[in-house]
Design an enzyme around this catalytic site. Structure first.
Site, PDB file in Angstrom:
ATOM      1  N   GLY A  74      26.208  20.071   3.195  1.00 38.25           N
ATOM      2  CA  GLY A  74      26.136  21.293   3.755  1.00 38.25           C
ATOM      3  C   GLY A  74      27.068  22.337   3.384  1.00 38.25           C
ATOM      4  O   GLY A  74      26.721  23.444   3.202  1.00 38.25           O
ATOM      5  N   THR A  75      28.192  21.903   3.095  1.00 42.45           N
ATOM      6  CA  THR A  75      29.417  22.722   2.783  1.00 42.45           C
ATOM      7  C   THR A  75      29.251  23.296   1.509  1.00 42.45           C
ATOM      8  O   THR A  75      29.300  24.547   1.361  1.00 42.45           O
ATOM      9  CB  THR A  75      30.854  21.915   2.766  1.00 42.45           C
ATOM     10  OG1 THR A  75      30.914  21.135   4.051  1.00 42.45           O
ATOM     11  CG2 THR A  75      32.011  22.962   2.445  1.00 42.45           C
ATOM     12  N   ASN A 157      27.111  24.236  15.921  1.00 42.26           N
ATOM     13  CA  ASN A 157      27.312  22.718  16.025  1.00 42.26           C
ATOM     14  C   ASN A 157      28.080  22.433  17.094  1.00 42.26           C
ATOM     15  O   ASN A 157      28.225  21.307  17.526  1.00 42.26           O
ATOM     16  CB  ASN A 157      28.056  22.512  14.589  1.00 42.26           C
ATOM     17  CG  ASN A 157      29.259  23.448  14.523  1.00 42.26           C
ATOM     18  OD1 ASN A 157      29.087  24.412  14.368  1.00 42.26           O
ATOM     19  ND2 ASN A 157      30.571  23.130  14.037  1.00 42.26           N
ATOM     20  N   GLN A 185      22.890  22.000  11.743  1.00 39.92           N
ATOM     21  CA  GLN A 185      22.675  21.554  13.109  1.00 39.92           C
ATOM     22  C   GLN A 185      21.335  21.769  13.286  1.00 39.92           C
ATOM     23  O   GLN A 185      20.466  20.914  13.933  1.00 39.92           O
ATOM     24  CB  GLN A 185      23.424  22.170  13.860  1.00 39.92           C
ATOM     25  CG  GLN A 185      25.085  21.567  13.777  1.00 39.92           C
ATOM     26  CD  GLN A 185      25.365  20.237  13.956  1.00 39.92           C
ATOM     27  OE1 GLN A 185      24.576  19.540  14.591  1.00 39.92           O
ATOM     28  NE2 GLN A 185      26.332  19.647  13.392  1.00 39.92           N
ATOM     29  N   GLY A 206      22.098  16.270   4.725  1.00 40.01           N
ATOM     30  CA  GLY A 206      21.644  15.112   4.987  1.00 40.01           C
ATOM     31  C   GLY A 206      22.091  14.413   6.151  1.00 40.01           C
ATOM     32  O   GLY A 206      21.302  13.930   7.114  1.00 40.01           O
ATOM     33  N   HIS A 207      23.295  13.998   6.053  1.00 34.95           N
ATOM     34  CA  HIS A 207      23.824  13.381   7.180  1.00 34.95           C
ATOM     35  C   HIS A 207      23.918  13.686   8.536  1.00 34.95           C
ATOM     36  O   HIS A 207      24.140  13.061   9.623  1.00 34.95           O
ATOM     37  CB  HIS A 207      25.345  13.153   6.970  1.00 34.95           C
ATOM     38  CG  HIS A 207      26.445  13.908   7.174  1.00 34.95           C
ATOM     39  ND1 HIS A 207      27.272  13.924   8.161  1.00 34.95           N
ATOM     40  CD2 HIS A 207      26.773  15.094   6.413  1.00 34.95           C
ATOM     41  CE1 HIS A 207      27.905  14.971   8.195  1.00 34.95           C
ATOM     42  NE2 HIS A 207      27.900  15.695   7.276  1.00 34.95           N
ATOM     43  N   THR A 243      24.198  16.134 -12.931  1.00 39.98           N
ATOM     44  CA  THR A 243      23.029  15.213 -12.855  1.00 39.98           C
ATOM     45  C   THR A 243      22.874  14.996 -11.330  1.00 39.98           C
ATOM     46  O   THR A 243      23.607  14.649 -10.578  1.00 39.98           O
ATOM     47  CB  THR A 243      23.733  13.733 -13.569  1.00 39.98           C
ATOM     48  OG1 THR A 243      24.042  14.000 -14.920  1.00 39.98           O
ATOM     49  CG2 THR A 243      22.561  12.823 -13.608  1.00 39.98           C
ATOM     50  N   CYS A 331      35.527  18.847  12.854  1.00 40.67           N
ATOM     51  CA  CYS A 331      36.285  19.059  11.522  1.00 40.67           C
ATOM     52  C   CYS A 331      37.912  19.696  12.135  1.00 40.67           C
ATOM     53  O   CYS A 331      38.755  19.734  11.509  1.00 40.67           O
ATOM     54  CB  CYS A 331      35.849  20.064  10.681  1.00 40.67           C
ATOM     55  SG  CYS A 331      34.067  19.948  10.336  1.00 40.67           S
TER      56      CYS A 331
HETATM   57  N1  PLP Z   1      27.717  23.735   8.875  1.00 40.76           N
HETATM   58  C1  PLP Z   1      27.351  23.161  10.194  1.00 40.76           C
HETATM   59  C2  PLP Z   1      26.942  23.934  11.121  1.00 40.76           C
HETATM   60  C3  PLP Z   1      27.933  21.698  10.554  1.00 40.76           C
HETATM   61  O1  PLP Z   1      27.940  21.189  11.599  1.00 40.76           O
HETATM   62  C4  PLP Z   1      28.755  21.125   9.428  1.00 40.76           C
HETATM   63  C5  PLP Z   1      29.120  19.862   9.496  1.00 40.76           C
HETATM   64  O2  PLP Z   1      29.947  19.580  10.514  1.00 40.76           O
HETATM   65  C6  PLP Z   1      28.435  21.647   7.918  1.00 40.76           C
HETATM   66  C7  PLP Z   1      28.024  22.996   7.780  1.00 40.76           C
HETATM   67  C8  PLP Z   1      28.988  20.942   6.995  1.00 40.76           C
HETATM   68  O3  PLP Z   1      28.090  19.950   6.546  1.00 40.76           O
HETATM   69  P1  PLP Z   1      28.629  18.965   5.411  1.00 40.76           P
HETATM   70  O4  PLP Z   1      29.544  17.838   6.336  1.00 40.76           O
HETATM   71  O5  PLP Z   1      27.346  18.148   4.799  1.00 40.76           O
HETATM   72  O6  PLP Z   1      29.564  19.492   4.283  1.00 40.76           O
END
Ligand code: PLP
Length: 389
Positions: A74-75, A157, A185, A206-207, A243, A331
């Site tokens: 996601g980041t 989140n 989220q 994904g996670h 890849t 985080c």
């Molecule tokens: N954006 C939100 C709202 C999140 O809650 C998170 C993960 O905590 C992220 C982005 C980051 O996602 P990833 O852990 O897949 O980098």
């Protein structure tokens, strides 16, 4: 034998990989392993799996497969979107003004901060109300002739508040300004149909939706200006070369299929459990407050502040009781600073340091919630006593 419960209430931090997702991934580790760019049989089998996954995801988002970019998380999706559009717009002489909210995940907030601090961009941060809601009128009022991107988190989140994204999208669309949303989220619970939401860029991880860590995607509406942050071999239509991680991408597609198939029933179940938890906490624990919106919130999120408590002490006692929970976002855990999200919602410094986030998931049962409701009042009382002495 004394049986200590193990109750996981931290699904906003991460989810277990669904067995059906594991099953969908397994063929692509050691049986079908070709590089999807090649021309031989192995490569073609990988390419087919990749394009099947892309089609599955595109159907769920209601977009063209060409508009899907697979990423590593996601980041990364947020970074590719925000940097890419900001840079492209600036190069095209469109301006350097960005609009966002004070309740973004750092993947968005810190990316925009860096663009402003180091690369000459400017940002307007529209306020949120006490529930963490953005007022679309404030977004409209923040738009300037040099505004080149709006980025608004879909569902927060920490407190689970869900934004009126379609409304914000409509006004951004009217003015021709690209709208990015961090749907990391939201994706497990809310609709992610990009036409209905009026968004131009949408990030998923994904996670958070029962696929593995290390895979994500970014929807990029056709025609959106985007300068690639990565350069390389041209994969993902040059927007994210490297890849392709075929097994993880197959897993992500399966995870999204499962969410889609069970969304209505599962959301209903989770909402009932969430409300049982919220009502129970507020009734049994004095001086406890719900954070986030009472109804416009994710069905799995119950977040609180408890006056006179320290969040880490609550988490430690819960962990000893076999219950896994979180304070702010994963985080920021460990930092003594209160969450920027709660601060933006007007929650005072000390109170914000007492935040507890409980996020439910597929395995959460009524018994889990009732165990939590039995255990938590005593823990809060104990923590309050030790905090006060
Ligand atoms: N954006 C939100 C709202 C999140 O809650 C998170 C993960 O905590 C992220 C982005 C980051 O996602 P990833 O852990 O897949 O980098």
């Amino acid at each position: 034998m004394h049986h200590k419960p193990s109750i996981y209430l931290d699904h906003a931090a991460s989810t277990p990989v669904d067995p059906q997702v594991v099953e969908a991934m397994l063929p692509y580790f050691s049986d079908i392993y070709g590089n999807a760019s090649g021309l031989h049989q192995q490569a073609r089998a990988s390419a087919r799996a990749l394009e099947n996954a892309r089609q599955t995801v595109a159907d769920i988002l209601g977009c063209s497969p060409r508009e899907i970019v697979f990423t590593a998380c996601g980041t990364e999706s947020d970074n590719i979107a925000i940097r890419g559009v900001a840079w492209a717009q600036k190069l095209a002489g469109k301006g350097n003004h960005l609009i966002t909210t004070p309740i973004e995940h750092h993947a968005v907030g810190h990316t925009i901060d860096q663009l402003c601090d180091k690369f000459g961009f400017a940002q307007t941060i529209v306020p949120v109300d006490e529930y963490g809601l953005v007022n679309p009128a404030d977004v409209a009022a923040a738009i300037r002739p040099d505004t080149v991107l709006i980025s608004i988190i879909y569902a927060n989140n920490e407190v689970g508040t869900v934004q009126p994204l379609a409304e914000i999208g409509a006004l951004a669309r009217e003015r021709g300004i690209p709208l990015h949303t961090d749907a990391v989220q939201a994706a497990g619970y809310e609709l992610v149909e990009v036409e209905r939401l009026n968004v131009d860029l949408l990030a998923i991880s994904g996670h958070k939706i029962y696929a593995p860590k290390g895979v994500g995607l970014l929807y990029v509406r056709q025609g959106t200006p985007l300068l690639p942050s990565f350069t390389g071999g041209g994969h993902e239509h040059n927007r994210r070369p490297g890849t392709e991680n075929v097994p993880y991408i197959a897993g992500l597609a399966k995870a999204m299929e499962l969410v889609q198939a069970n969304r209505e029933v599962e959301n209903k179940r989770l909402t009932a459990l969430r409300d049982r938890l919220i009502e129970g906490v507020l009734q049994t624990i004095p001086d406890s407050h719900l954070t986030g919106h009472p109804t416009q919130r994710l069905p799995n999120n119950a977040s609180f502040v408890f006056a006179g408590c320290e969040a880490d002490a609550i988490l430690m006692h819960l962990d000893l009781a076999g219950i896994q929970a979180a304070s702010g976002s994963a985080c920021t855990t460990g930092m003594p600073e209160p969450s920027h999200v709660l601060t933006a919602m007007g929650i005072p410094h000390r109170l914000a340091l007492s935040a507890l986030r409980l996020t439910l998931g597929r395995q959460t049962t009524t018994e889990d919630i009732d165990t939590m409701l039995e255990v938590l009042p005593g823990i809060i009382q104990k923590v309050r006593q030790t905090t006060n002495t």
